[in-house]
Design a protein around this motif. Structure first.
Motif, PDB file in Angstrom:
ATOM      1  N   VAL A 184       0.872  -1.173   0.000  1.00  0.00           N
ATOM      2  CA  VAL A 184       0.000   0.000   0.000  1.00  0.00           C
ATOM      3  C   VAL A 184       0.907   1.220   0.000  1.00  0.00           C
ATOM      4  CG1 VAL A 184      -2.007   1.082   1.090  1.00  0.00           C
ATOM      5  CG2 VAL A 184      -1.584  -1.359   1.432  1.00  0.00           C
ATOM      6  N   PRO A 185       1.371   1.648  -1.172  1.00  0.00           N
ATOM      7  CA  PRO A 185       2.380   2.709  -1.262  1.00  0.00           C
ATOM      8  C   PRO A 185       2.035   3.919  -0.408  1.00  0.00           C
ATOM      9  CG  PRO A 185       1.923   1.790  -3.416  1.00  0.00           C
ATOM     10  CD  PRO A 185       0.910   1.196  -2.479  1.00  0.00           C
ATOM     11  N   PRO A 186       3.036   4.443   0.312  1.00  0.00           N
ATOM     12  CA  PRO A 186       4.450   4.048   0.308  1.00  0.00           C
ATOM     13  C   PRO A 186       4.806   2.984   1.348  1.00  0.00           C
ATOM     14  CG  PRO A 186       4.213   6.038   1.587  1.00  0.00           C
ATOM     15  CD  PRO A 186       2.821   5.667   1.126  1.00  0.00           C
ATOM     16  N   LEU A 187       3.819   2.230   1.814  1.00  0.00           N
ATOM     17  CA  LEU A 187       4.039   1.279   2.895  1.00  0.00           C
ATOM     18  C   LEU A 187       3.840  -0.161   2.442  1.00  0.00           C
ATOM     19  CD1 LEU A 187       2.030   3.142   5.690  1.00  0.00           C
ATOM     20  CD2 LEU A 187       4.520   3.082   5.434  1.00  0.00           C
ATOM     21  N   VAL A 188       4.416  -1.059   3.211  1.00  0.00           N
ATOM     22  CA  VAL A 188       4.108  -2.483   3.137  1.00  0.00           C
ATOM     23  C   VAL A 188       3.503  -2.847   4.486  1.00  0.00           C
ATOM     24  CG1 VAL A 188       5.055  -4.809   2.926  1.00  0.00           C
ATOM     25  CG2 VAL A 188       5.950  -2.977   1.502  1.00  0.00           C
ATOM     26  N   MET A 189       2.286  -3.439   4.474  1.00  0.00           N
ATOM     27  CA  MET A 189       1.569  -3.663   5.738  1.00  0.00           C
ATOM     28  C   MET A 189       0.977  -5.057   5.788  1.00  0.00           C
ATOM     29  SD  MET A 189      -0.362  -0.038   6.549  1.00  0.00           S
ATOM     30  CE  MET A 189      -1.417   0.005   5.110  1.00  0.00           C
ATOM     31  N   TRP A 190       0.754  -5.524   7.016  1.00  0.00           N
ATOM     32  CA  TRP A 190       0.055  -6.780   7.225  1.00  0.00           C
ATOM     33  C   TRP A 190      -0.569  -6.782   8.615  1.00  0.00           C
ATOM     34  CZ3 TRP A 190       5.323  -6.214   7.399  1.00  0.00           C
ATOM     35  CH2 TRP A 190       6.000  -6.663   8.545  1.00  0.00           C
ATOM     36  N   VAL A 191      -1.469  -7.730   8.851  1.00  0.00           N
ATOM     37  CA  VAL A 191      -2.126  -7.904  10.144  1.00  0.00           C
ATOM     38  C   VAL A 191      -1.533  -9.128  10.821  1.00  0.00           C
ATOM     39  CG1 VAL A 191      -4.319  -8.375  11.298  1.00  0.00           C
ATOM     40  CG2 VAL A 191      -4.252  -6.831   9.333  1.00  0.00           C
ATOM     41  N   SER A 192      -1.294  -9.029  12.120  1.00  0.00           N
ATOM     42  CA  SER A 192      -0.728 -10.137  12.884  1.00  0.00           C
ATOM     43  C   SER A 192      -1.463 -10.256  14.218  1.00  0.00           C
ATOM     44  CB  SER A 192       0.775  -9.911  13.123  1.00  0.00           C
ATOM     45  OG  SER A 192       1.345 -10.981  13.847  1.00  0.00           O
ATOM     46  N   ASP A 193      -1.334 -11.422  14.818  1.00  0.00           N
ATOM     47  CA  ASP A 193      -1.909 -11.600  16.158  1.00  0.00           C
ATOM     48  C   ASP A 193      -1.126 -10.764  17.168  1.00  0.00           C
ATOM     49  OD1 ASP A 193      -4.008 -13.414  15.603  1.00  0.00           O
ATOM     50  OD2 ASP A 193      -2.531 -15.031  15.409  1.00  0.00           O
ATOM     51  N   ALA A 194      -1.849 -10.136  18.094  1.00  0.00           N
ATOM     52  CA  ALA A 194      -1.224  -9.311  19.134  1.00  0.00           C
ATOM     53  C   ALA A 194      -1.078 -10.116  20.419  1.00  0.00           C
ATOM     54  CB  ALA A 194      -2.056  -8.060  19.383  1.00  0.00           C
ATOM     55  N   PRO A 195      -0.103  -9.758  21.251  1.00  0.00           N
ATOM     56  CA  PRO A 195       0.058 -10.467  22.534  1.00  0.00           C
ATOM     57  C   PRO A 195      -1.176 -10.356  23.417  1.00  0.00           C
ATOM     58  CG  PRO A 195       2.006  -9.153  22.012  1.00  0.00           C
ATOM     59  CD  PRO A 195       0.950  -8.766  21.036  1.00  0.00           C
ATOM     60  N   ARG A 196      -1.860  -9.228  23.342  1.00  0.00           N
ATOM     61  CA  ARG A 196      -3.039  -9.026  24.184  1.00  0.00           C
ATOM     62  C   ARG A 196      -4.260  -9.673  23.535  1.00  0.00           C
ATOM     63  NH1 ARG A 196      -4.439  -2.997  25.936  1.00  0.00           N
ATOM     64  NH2 ARG A 196      -2.341  -3.290  26.794  1.00  0.00           N
ATOM     65  N   LYS A 197      -4.991 -10.432  24.314  1.00  0.00           N
ATOM     66  CA  LYS A 197      -6.164 -11.131  23.823  1.00  0.00           C
ATOM     67  C   LYS A 197      -7.223 -10.150  23.320  1.00  0.00           C
ATOM     68  CE  LYS A 197      -9.567 -14.641  25.150  1.00  0.00           C
ATOM     69  NZ  LYS A 197     -10.057 -15.524  26.242  1.00  0.00           N
ATOM     70  N   GLY A 198      -7.820 -10.482  22.189  1.00  0.00           N
ATOM     71  CA  GLY A 198      -8.876  -9.632  21.637  1.00  0.00           C
ATOM     72  C   GLY A 198      -8.365  -8.505  20.768  1.00  0.00           C
ATOM     73  N   GLU A 199      -7.056  -8.420  20.585  1.00  0.00           N
ATOM     74  CA  GLU A 199      -6.478  -7.374  19.739  1.00  0.00           C
ATOM     75  C   GLU A 199      -5.718  -7.986  18.559  1.00  0.00           C
ATOM     76  OE1 GLU A 199      -5.632  -3.424  22.498  1.00  0.00           O
ATOM     77  OE2 GLU A 199      -3.973  -4.589  21.702  1.00  0.00           O
TER      78      GLU A 199
END
Length: 221
Positions: A105-120
Protein backbone atom coordinates in the motif's frame (compact mmCIF):
# COMPACT_ATOMS: atom_id res chain seq x y z
CA UNK A 1 23.59 -63.43 -72.71
CA UNK A 2 24.28 -59.71 -72.48
CA UNK A 3 22.95 -56.92 -74.67
CA UNK A 4 25.97 -56.92 -76.95
CA UNK A 5 25.59 -60.64 -77.74
CA UNK A 6 21.85 -60.24 -78.51
CA UNK A 7 22.58 -57.34 -80.78
CA UNK A 8 25.30 -59.30 -82.62
CA UNK A 9 22.97 -62.29 -83.16
CA UNK A 10 20.14 -60.18 -84.56
CA UNK A 11 22.37 -58.28 -86.92
CA UNK A 12 24.01 -61.46 -88.22
CA UNK A 13 20.76 -63.40 -88.80
CA UNK A 14 18.15 -60.80 -89.84
CA UNK A 15 19.89 -57.53 -90.74
CA UNK A 16 22.57 -56.46 -93.14
CA UNK A 17 25.94 -55.61 -91.70
CA UNK A 18 25.75 -52.57 -89.48
CA UNK A 19 28.30 -49.86 -89.00
CA UNK A 20 26.99 -49.06 -85.46
CA UNK A 21 29.57 -49.37 -82.70
CA UNK A 22 27.68 -51.62 -80.33
CA UNK A 23 29.90 -51.00 -77.30
CA UNK A 24 29.53 -47.23 -77.69
CA UNK A 25 25.73 -47.56 -78.06
CA UNK A 26 25.41 -49.69 -74.93
CA UNK A 27 27.56 -47.24 -72.96
CA UNK A 28 25.45 -44.32 -74.22
CA UNK A 29 22.24 -46.11 -73.21
CA UNK A 30 23.57 -46.76 -69.76
CA UNK A 31 24.60 -43.09 -69.40
CA UNK A 32 21.11 -41.90 -70.41
CA UNK A 33 19.44 -44.26 -67.96
CA UNK A 34 21.87 -43.11 -65.24
CA UNK A 35 21.04 -39.44 -65.86
CA UNK A 36 17.32 -40.19 -65.70
CA UNK A 37 17.68 -42.04 -62.42
CA UNK A 38 19.76 -39.16 -60.99
CA UNK A 39 17.16 -36.59 -62.09
CA UNK A 40 14.32 -38.60 -60.53
CA UNK A 41 16.31 -39.02 -57.30
CA UNK A 42 17.07 -35.29 -57.22
CA UNK A 43 13.40 -34.36 -57.62
CA UNK A 44 12.40 -36.82 -54.89
CA UNK A 45 15.05 -35.43 -52.56
CA UNK A 46 13.91 -31.85 -53.21
CA UNK A 47 10.26 -32.75 -52.49
CA UNK A 48 11.25 -34.51 -49.27
CA UNK A 49 13.40 -31.56 -48.15
CA UNK A 50 10.57 -29.12 -48.87
CA UNK A 51 8.12 -31.22 -46.84
CA UNK A 52 10.53 -31.40 -43.91
CA UNK A 53 11.18 -27.65 -44.05
CA UNK A 54 7.44 -26.89 -44.12
CA UNK A 55 6.81 -29.11 -41.11
CA UNK A 56 9.73 -27.51 -39.22
CA UNK A 57 8.49 -23.99 -39.99
CA UNK A 58 4.94 -24.84 -38.91
CA UNK A 59 6.10 -26.10 -35.50
CA UNK A 60 8.89 -23.81 -34.27
CA UNK A 61 8.00 -24.41 -30.63
CA UNK A 62 9.54 -27.87 -30.85
CA UNK A 63 12.99 -26.31 -31.08
CA UNK A 64 14.48 -25.22 -27.80
CA UNK A 65 16.34 -22.27 -29.30
CA UNK A 66 13.07 -20.75 -30.59
CA UNK A 67 11.03 -21.13 -27.42
CA UNK A 68 11.80 -17.57 -26.29
CA UNK A 69 10.55 -16.20 -29.60
CA UNK A 70 7.02 -17.52 -29.07
CA UNK A 71 4.91 -14.56 -27.81
CA UNK A 72 3.28 -14.91 -24.41
CA UNK A 73 -0.45 -15.60 -24.42
CA UNK A 74 -3.11 -13.88 -22.39
CA UNK A 75 -3.42 -16.96 -20.17
CA UNK A 76 0.20 -16.71 -19.00
CA UNK A 77 0.48 -15.90 -15.32
CA UNK A 78 1.82 -12.40 -14.75
CA UNK A 79 5.02 -11.95 -12.87
CA UNK A 80 4.45 -11.02 -9.22
CA UNK A 81 4.83 -7.34 -8.37
CA UNK A 82 8.03 -6.89 -6.33
CA UNK A 83 7.63 -5.34 -2.89
CA UNK A 84 10.08 -2.78 -1.56
CA UNK A 85 12.22 -4.11 1.28
CA UNK A 86 12.61 -1.56 4.06
CA UNK A 87 14.84 -1.62 7.10
CA UNK A 88 13.51 -3.94 9.79
CA UNK A 89 10.99 -5.62 7.47
CA UNK A 90 12.42 -9.16 7.70
CA UNK A 91 12.85 -9.06 11.49
CA UNK A 92 9.37 -7.67 12.09
CA UNK A 93 7.83 -10.26 9.79
CA UNK A 94 9.63 -13.02 11.69
CA UNK A 95 8.49 -11.75 15.11
CA UNK A 96 4.92 -11.00 14.01
CA UNK A 97 4.02 -13.31 11.11
CA UNK A 98 1.20 -12.18 8.81
CA UNK A 99 -2.30 -13.33 9.66
CA UNK A 100 -3.31 -13.47 6.02
CA UNK A 101 -1.21 -11.79 3.34
CA UNK A 102 1.19 -8.89 3.04
CA UNK A 103 -0.19 -5.86 1.23
CA UNK A 104 1.74 -3.30 -0.76
CA UNK A 105 0.00 0.00 0.00
CA UNK A 106 2.38 2.71 -1.26
CA UNK A 107 4.45 4.05 0.31
CA UNK A 108 4.04 1.28 2.90
CA UNK A 109 4.11 -2.48 3.14
CA UNK A 110 1.57 -3.66 5.74
CA UNK A 111 0.05 -6.78 7.22
CA UNK A 112 -2.13 -7.90 10.14
CA UNK A 113 -0.73 -10.14 12.88
CA UNK A 114 -1.91 -11.60 16.16
CA UNK A 115 -1.22 -9.31 19.13
CA UNK A 116 0.06 -10.47 22.53
CA UNK A 117 -3.04 -9.03 24.18
CA UNK A 118 -6.16 -11.13 23.82
CA UNK A 119 -8.88 -9.63 21.64
CA UNK A 120 -6.48 -7.37 19.74
CA UNK A 121 -4.64 -7.51 16.45
CA UNK A 122 -1.42 -5.89 15.33
CA UNK A 123 -1.17 -3.66 12.30
CA UNK A 124 2.45 -3.93 11.15
CA UNK A 125 3.83 -1.39 8.72
CA UNK A 126 7.22 -1.09 7.04
CA UNK A 127 8.19 2.01 5.12
CA UNK A 128 10.83 4.64 4.41
CA UNK A 129 11.05 5.51 8.12
CA UNK A 130 11.48 1.94 9.37
CA UNK A 131 9.16 -0.81 10.59
CA UNK A 132 6.81 -1.12 13.56
CA UNK A 133 3.59 -2.71 14.83
CA UNK A 134 0.74 -1.28 16.86
CA UNK A 135 -2.27 -2.98 18.40
CA UNK A 136 -5.92 -2.24 17.68
CA UNK A 137 -9.23 -3.74 18.86
CA UNK A 138 -11.75 -5.13 16.35
CA UNK A 139 -13.86 -2.61 14.45
CA UNK A 140 -17.29 -1.96 15.94
CA UNK A 141 -20.48 -3.06 14.20
CA UNK A 142 -21.15 0.32 12.53
CA UNK A 143 -17.48 1.22 12.13
CA UNK A 144 -16.11 0.77 8.60
CA UNK A 145 -12.64 2.24 8.87
CA UNK A 146 -10.12 3.45 11.36
CA UNK A 147 -7.00 5.59 11.30
CA UNK A 148 -4.13 3.69 12.83
CA UNK A 149 -1.42 6.31 12.54
CA UNK A 150 0.50 8.84 10.51
CA UNK A 151 3.89 8.20 8.98
CA UNK A 152 6.55 10.22 10.78
CA UNK A 153 7.95 13.06 8.76
CA UNK A 154 5.58 12.49 5.82
CA UNK A 155 1.99 13.40 5.06
CA UNK A 156 0.67 9.87 5.01
CA UNK A 157 -2.27 8.52 6.98
CA UNK A 158 -2.84 4.77 7.18
CA UNK A 159 -5.18 2.32 8.86
CA UNK A 160 -7.63 -0.56 8.58
CA UNK A 161 -11.05 -0.94 6.97
CA UNK A 162 -13.74 -3.57 6.62
CA UNK A 163 -14.05 -5.41 3.33
CA UNK A 164 -17.26 -3.50 2.61
CA UNK A 165 -15.06 -0.44 1.98
CA UNK A 166 -13.98 0.00 -1.64
CA UNK A 167 -12.37 3.42 -1.47
CA UNK A 168 -10.70 5.90 0.89
CA UNK A 169 -10.41 9.60 0.08
CA UNK A 170 -8.85 12.54 1.93
CA UNK A 171 -10.78 15.81 1.63
CA UNK A 172 -9.03 19.13 2.14
CA UNK A 173 -10.44 22.30 3.63
CA UNK A 174 -11.03 23.81 0.19
CA UNK A 175 -12.88 20.69 -1.02
CA UNK A 176 -10.10 18.92 -2.93
CA UNK A 177 -10.39 15.14 -2.97
CA UNK A 178 -7.19 13.11 -2.74
CA UNK A 179 -7.78 9.38 -3.36
CA UNK A 180 -5.87 6.89 -1.26
CA UNK A 181 -4.73 3.33 -1.88
CA UNK A 182 -6.74 0.42 -0.52
CA UNK A 183 -6.02 -3.31 -0.50
CA UNK A 184 -9.09 -5.34 0.43
CA UNK A 185 -9.35 -8.81 1.97
CA UNK A 186 -5.92 -8.84 3.54
CA UNK A 187 -6.94 -10.84 6.60
CA UNK A 188 -10.03 -11.75 8.64
CA UNK A 189 -12.41 -9.48 6.70
CA UNK A 190 -10.05 -6.52 6.87
CA UNK A 191 -8.45 -4.31 4.27
CA UNK A 192 -5.52 -1.90 4.68
CA UNK A 193 -5.30 1.61 3.33
CA UNK A 194 -2.97 4.60 3.06
CA UNK A 195 -3.49 8.17 1.88
CA UNK A 196 -0.50 10.28 0.90
CA UNK A 197 -1.18 13.94 0.25
CA UNK A 198 0.96 16.94 -0.76
CA UNK A 199 2.90 18.66 1.98
CA UNK A 200 0.96 21.61 3.31
CA UNK A 201 -2.45 20.32 2.20
CA UNK A 202 -5.05 21.06 4.86
CA UNK A 203 -6.76 17.67 5.14
CA UNK A 204 -9.91 17.88 7.24
CA UNK A 205 -11.49 14.44 6.92
CA UNK A 206 -11.25 10.95 5.48
CA UNK A 207 -14.19 9.45 3.64
CA UNK A 208 -14.77 5.69 3.30
CA UNK A 209 -16.99 4.67 0.39
CA UNK A 210 -18.71 1.44 -0.68
CA UNK A 211 -18.90 -0.51 -3.93
CA UNK A 212 -21.27 2.00 -5.55
CA UNK A 213 -19.48 5.11 -4.30
CA UNK A 214 -21.83 5.61 -1.37
CA UNK A 215 -20.41 7.17 1.76
CA UNK A 216 -20.07 4.62 4.58
CA UNK A 217 -18.17 6.68 7.16
CA UNK A 218 -16.38 9.99 7.69
CA UNK A 219 -13.46 10.49 10.03
CA UNK A 220 -12.20 13.94 10.99
CA UNK A 221 -8.41 14.15 10.73
Amino acid sequence: MDVKQVFDTLTSEEQPPSTVDVGRAVAAGRAVRGRRRAAVAGVAAAVTAAAVLSAWAAQPWQRGDLAAAVPATASASPAPTPRPVYKGFAELKRRYPPKGRIASVPPLVMWVSDAPRKGELFLCESGPNGSSCSGFPPLAAREYGRTQGKLRGRDVWFGVAKDAVHGVTAVTRDGRKLPGTLTRRVAAGLGLWAVEYPRGADVRRLVFTGANGETLQRISS
